[in-house]
Design an enzyme around this catalytic site. Sequence first.
Site, PDB file in Angstrom:
ATOM      1  N   ASP A  12       1.137  -1.046  -0.166  1.00  0.00           N
ATOM      2  CA  ASP A  12      -0.308   0.108  -0.366  1.00  0.00           C
ATOM      3  C   ASP A  12       0.942   0.942   0.069  1.00  0.00           C
ATOM      4  OD1 ASP A  12      -2.146   1.515  -0.152  1.00  0.00           O
ATOM      5  OD2 ASP A  12      -2.036   1.936   2.592  1.00  0.00           O
ATOM      6  N   GLU A  71      -1.629  -1.566  -4.926  1.00  0.00           N
ATOM      7  CA  GLU A  71      -2.709  -0.514  -4.919  1.00  0.00           C
ATOM      8  C   GLU A  71      -2.097   0.476  -6.039  1.00  0.00           C
ATOM      9  OE1 GLU A  71      -5.326   0.947  -2.755  1.00  0.00           O
ATOM     10  OE2 GLU A  71      -4.407   2.168  -2.242  1.00  0.00           O
ATOM     11  N   ASP A 143      -2.557   0.863   7.422  1.00  0.00           N
ATOM     12  CA  ASP A 143      -1.204   0.846   6.871  1.00  0.00           C
ATOM     13  C   ASP A 143      -0.944  -0.967   6.241  1.00  0.00           C
ATOM     14  OD1 ASP A 143      -0.601   3.835   5.524  1.00  0.00           O
ATOM     15  OD2 ASP A 143      -0.435   3.889   7.766  1.00  0.00           O
TER      16      ASP A 143
END
Length: 168
Positions: A12, A71, A143
């Site tokens: 991420d 992502e 996160d």
Amino acid sequence: MTVTVTRILGIDPGSRMTGFGVIDSDGRQSRHVASGAVRALKGTFPERLKCIFDGITAVVDEHAPHEIAIEEVFVHRSVSSALKLGQARGVALAAAMRTALPVHEYTPTRVKRAITGQGHADKVQVQHMVRVLLGLATEPQPDAADALAIAICHVNTHGLDRSPPTGQ
């Protein structure tokens, strides 16, 4: 019959906090291996990028994933923020791909839909579902939860390469 387990590193990306999550999966069951965040909170922007590169390099070296799920960048607040996020994503990818691993990219909406059933779930819902899906005792920090969700999304939507990982 031998069951092949694939190790997936979910990333991420963020310019100050880059989450990572490592899971092992046979396509039916997934197990938490490691998760956390690379914190690049101090220094100039190039110094923070180096911190991200070094942190993801260390995760890859320690956990030896077979595949990467990351992502995609989206424009949320401003073009400037998107550019910084894109640069952070780029160095995270460069660190992860030093070993020529396959990379799979997912939009935030797709990740949330794969984990919670709805594409606009909030962070609390994602954290909760990651905890449930991986059987964790506590909810991972945001996160790390997002990175684990990306890895789980990869298993649930893309499937896994059923051939034995190279070098194993």
